[in-house]
Design a protein around this motif. Sequence first.
Motif, PDB file in Angstrom:
ATOM      1  N   CYS A  18      -0.348   8.394 -10.627  1.00 37.98           N
ATOM      2  CA  CYS A  18       0.833   7.751  -9.963  1.00 37.98           C
ATOM      3  C   CYS A  18       2.188   8.407 -10.472  1.00 37.98           C
ATOM      4  CB  CYS A  18       0.966   6.234  -9.898  1.00 37.98           C
ATOM      5  SG  CYS A  18       1.467   5.709 -11.630  1.00 37.98           S
ATOM      6  N   ASN A  19       2.100   9.497 -11.331  1.00 34.46           N
ATOM      7  CA  ASN A  19       3.384  10.001 -12.186  1.00 34.46           C
ATOM      8  C   ASN A  19       3.553   9.003 -13.469  1.00 34.46           C
ATOM      9  OD1 ASN A  19       3.536  12.479 -10.944  1.00 34.46           O
ATOM     10  ND2 ASN A  19       5.135  11.588  -9.590  1.00 34.46           N
ATOM     11  N   GLY A  20       3.115   7.781 -13.380  1.00 43.95           N
ATOM     12  CA  GLY A  20       3.580   6.990 -14.576  1.00 43.95           C
ATOM     13  C   GLY A  20       3.309   7.577 -15.776  1.00 43.95           C
ATOM     14  N   ILE A  23       4.823  11.005 -16.883  1.00 42.37           N
ATOM     15  CA  ILE A  23       6.165  11.027 -17.624  1.00 42.37           C
ATOM     16  C   ILE A  23       6.265  10.327 -18.935  1.00 42.37           C
ATOM     17  CG2 ILE A  23       7.513  11.150 -15.357  1.00 42.37           C
ATOM     18  CD1 ILE A  23       7.986   8.061 -15.554  1.00 42.37           C
ATOM     19  N   ILE A  91      -6.807   0.626 -11.352  1.00 38.05           N
ATOM     20  CA  ILE A  91      -6.832  -0.380 -10.122  1.00 38.05           C
ATOM     21  C   ILE A  91      -7.302   0.407  -8.883  1.00 38.05           C
ATOM     22  CG2 ILE A  91      -4.425   0.708  -9.938  1.00 38.05           C
ATOM     23  CD1 ILE A  91      -3.423  -2.147  -9.275  1.00 38.05           C
ATOM     24  N   CYS A  95     -11.007   2.676  -4.192  1.00 43.13           N
ATOM     25  CA  CYS A  95     -10.372   3.444  -3.324  1.00 43.13           C
ATOM     26  C   CYS A  95     -11.623   4.341  -2.851  1.00 43.13           C
ATOM     27  CB  CYS A  95      -9.141   4.353  -3.745  1.00 43.13           C
ATOM     28  SG  CYS A  95      -7.733   3.368  -3.904  1.00 43.13           S
TER      29      CYS A  95
ATOM     30  N   LEU B  45      -4.806   4.668  -1.036  1.00 44.09           N
ATOM     31  CA  LEU B  45      -4.611   3.291  -1.400  1.00 44.09           C
ATOM     32  C   LEU B  45      -4.139   2.124  -0.357  1.00 44.09           C
ATOM     33  CD1 LEU B  45      -1.180   2.834  -1.814  1.00 44.09           C
ATOM     34  CD2 LEU B  45      -1.696   3.852  -4.027  1.00 44.09           C
ATOM     35  N   TYR B  59       1.175  -5.035  -6.826  1.00 45.97           N
ATOM     36  CA  TYR B  59       0.581  -4.307  -8.034  1.00 45.97           C
ATOM     37  C   TYR B  59       0.130  -2.992  -7.814  1.00 45.97           C
ATOM     38  CZ  TYR B  59       1.641  -8.697 -10.009  1.00 45.97           C
ATOM     39  OH  TYR B  59       2.131  -9.950 -10.097  1.00 45.97           O
ATOM     40  N   VAL B  60      -0.561  -2.831  -6.617  1.00 43.95           N
ATOM     41  CA  VAL B  60      -0.982  -1.441  -6.019  1.00 43.95           C
ATOM     42  C   VAL B  60      -0.004  -0.737  -5.482  1.00 43.95           C
ATOM     43  CG1 VAL B  60      -2.612  -0.247  -4.416  1.00 43.95           C
ATOM     44  CG2 VAL B  60      -3.310  -2.405  -5.542  1.00 43.95           C
ATOM     45  N   ARG B  63       2.111   1.067  -7.948  1.00 41.70           N
ATOM     46  CA  ARG B  63       1.542   2.325  -8.624  1.00 41.70           C
ATOM     47  C   ARG B  63       1.533   3.302  -7.393  1.00 41.70           C
ATOM     48  NH1 ARG B  63       0.475  -2.346 -11.143  1.00 41.70           N
ATOM     49  NH2 ARG B  63       0.106  -2.079 -13.410  1.00 41.70           N
ATOM     50  N   ILE B  64       1.996   3.359  -6.685  1.00 37.58           N
ATOM     51  CA  ILE B  64       2.340   4.535  -5.558  1.00 37.58           C
ATOM     52  C   ILE B  64       2.786   5.493  -6.262  1.00 37.58           C
ATOM     53  CG2 ILE B  64       3.348   5.313  -3.479  1.00 37.58           C
ATOM     54  CD1 ILE B  64       3.227   2.463  -2.277  1.00 37.58           C
ATOM     55  N   CYS B  65       3.979   5.250  -7.112  1.00 34.45           N
ATOM     56  CA  CYS B  65       4.553   6.381  -7.776  1.00 34.45           C
ATOM     57  C   CYS B  65       5.250   5.784  -9.120  1.00 34.45           C
ATOM     58  CB  CYS B  65       5.626   6.921  -7.007  1.00 34.45           C
ATOM     59  SG  CYS B  65       6.904   7.834  -7.905  1.00 34.45           S
ATOM     60  N   GLY B  66       5.021   6.283 -10.021  1.00 29.63           N
ATOM     61  CA  GLY B  66       5.457   5.758 -11.602  1.00 29.63           C
ATOM     62  C   GLY B  66       6.850   6.050 -11.739  1.00 29.63           C
ATOM     63  N   ILE B  67       7.317   6.916 -10.941  1.00 27.86           N
ATOM     64  CA  ILE B  67       8.948   7.139 -11.098  1.00 27.86           C
ATOM     65  C   ILE B  67       9.676   6.118 -10.251  1.00 27.86           C
ATOM     66  CG2 ILE B  67      10.731   8.879 -11.229  1.00 27.86           C
ATOM     67  CD1 ILE B  67       8.555  10.982 -11.429  1.00 27.86           C
ATOM     68  N   SER B 358       2.654  12.437  -5.749  1.00 21.75           N
ATOM     69  CA  SER B 358       1.903  11.014  -5.490  1.00 21.75           C
ATOM     70  C   SER B 358       2.223   9.916  -4.639  1.00 21.75           C
ATOM     71  CB  SER B 358       1.807  10.210  -6.991  1.00 21.75           C
ATOM     72  OG  SER B 358       2.882  10.414  -7.650  1.00 21.75           O
TER      73      SER B 358
END
Lengths: 147, 362
Positions: A18-20, A23, A91, A95, B45, B59-60, B63-67, B358
């Motif tokens: 998710c990019n988290g 970064i 998580i 999917c 998702l 919470y899902v 987490r689609i995108c962490g930025i 993402s």
Amino acid sequence: MSYATKSPWVIHYDGSSCNGCDIEVLAALCPGYDVERFGIINTGNPKHADIFLVTGSINEQNISVVQEIYNQMVEPKVVIACGICACSAGIFHDCYNVIGGVDKAIPVDVYAPGCAVRPEAIIDAVVQGLAILDEKSKALKAQKKGA
Amino acid sequence: MGKATIIPFGPQHPVLPEPLHLDLVVEDEKVVEAIPQIGFVHRGLEKLVETRDYNQFIYVAERICGICAFGHSYGYAETVERLMGVEVPERAQYLRVIWHELSRVHSHILWLGLAADAFGYESLFMHCWRLRERVLDIFEKTTGGRVIFSVVKVGGVVRDIDAAQLAEIIRVLEGIKQDYKQIMDAFLKDSSVMNRTVGVGYLSFEDATNLSMVGPFARASNVPYDVRSLGIGAYGSLSDFEPIVDAQGDCYARMKVRALEVLQSIDIIEEMIARIPSGDIAVAVKGSPADGAEAACVVEQPRGECYYYARGNGSKNLERMRMRTPTSQNLAGMVKALEGCDLADVNMVILTIDPCISCTER
Ligand code: SF4
């Protein structure tokens, strides 16, 4: 491991993260955590890299990309799964498009958990990876002598 | 003109920050067409709403995108609250805006760093990311997380920020602002940066509106569209809000719009903190969304307008959850802007739309 014999170069690929975690991988290299001062450099070229940092899980589309990068890397090499997605798909495990963690595609040496993985955890994993890298290169040398 | 050649670009490429694949049709060194291929990050998702109830799904969504993690949890919560007719306490609305704008500050500074990297300013990249760490410290102090916060819930927020912490945020932001202004000058006044970006990857106002571009990408082509000016939630109480626009439509304009938006966001946060009312931070939400009930919501993410849609079916699980994220919208404009640019500028043009793959593929 008493001291590292070399500064590893890393290559990073974003699976389906998710990019988290991405970064955070970059943040580990940048000021604040700054592993670059130990000569750990992020490269885009698989042939230059010793350590492969993968974030995110494996899906039908990217499995071949991850395998390709892994195959292009020169021995000895170490794979680190960064984040829960890369370890086990976390998580997103149920999917429909997700196959699973990185170990479904390539052998993984170190698992760094966390969602998102903390830079400290990445650094810890890289240090463990260094010891494994040392072992692997010793084994390679022994093999060459034997042959 | 030479013969057309196709150059495959990505998904893993030294200059690409994101897993995106492009087939670049080039004649000599000029790009005549760019054909994108996506799907490397698709997880599917949205379908998880069938197995997670509406409280768990937040919470899902995050987490689609962490930025823009915060923005997604905020947009999702807002949509479900509309679906169920929940009234969120005012203090929670203010807190949401504070965190959301902080996310924009961190996202834009992160982007400026990547842009510096793209035009070869390695140390500027490092300076940006060092500054960004200070924003992340605020997040860590107020939510416990650096990039994923889990601080929003349907009906409000999970944690309060107390007065001492709010004062601390103001103090830290003042410091960031001072240092940021120096960095901003390097981006906007340096002649080599200008040589690299002015006139590159042009997108006209007509193209931007015809292709319905959103976010800073559109605003850099003089489209004054910003969801925040609709005044949803606590944004409605801002004394005044003017979207930042630029008429140039090139890479430089996009950089300038984002650079100025950082200061704008800091102003918004300061105003919010000055006015924040006291009171509850959440209301209890009971029951399930009614069968057939529908709701939609838009949020201005750092990358542009993000649209959320939800439909209930009488159970704890939603029937459908759908979002249209800014980058999936902006890809069409990116392909347009790539046409006619030099091969060496491709990464610069891709970067200036600030792609978040993402988000796009979910
Ligand atoms: S582990 Fe968490 S932060 Fe990392 S890629 Fe997965 S969902 Fe994102």
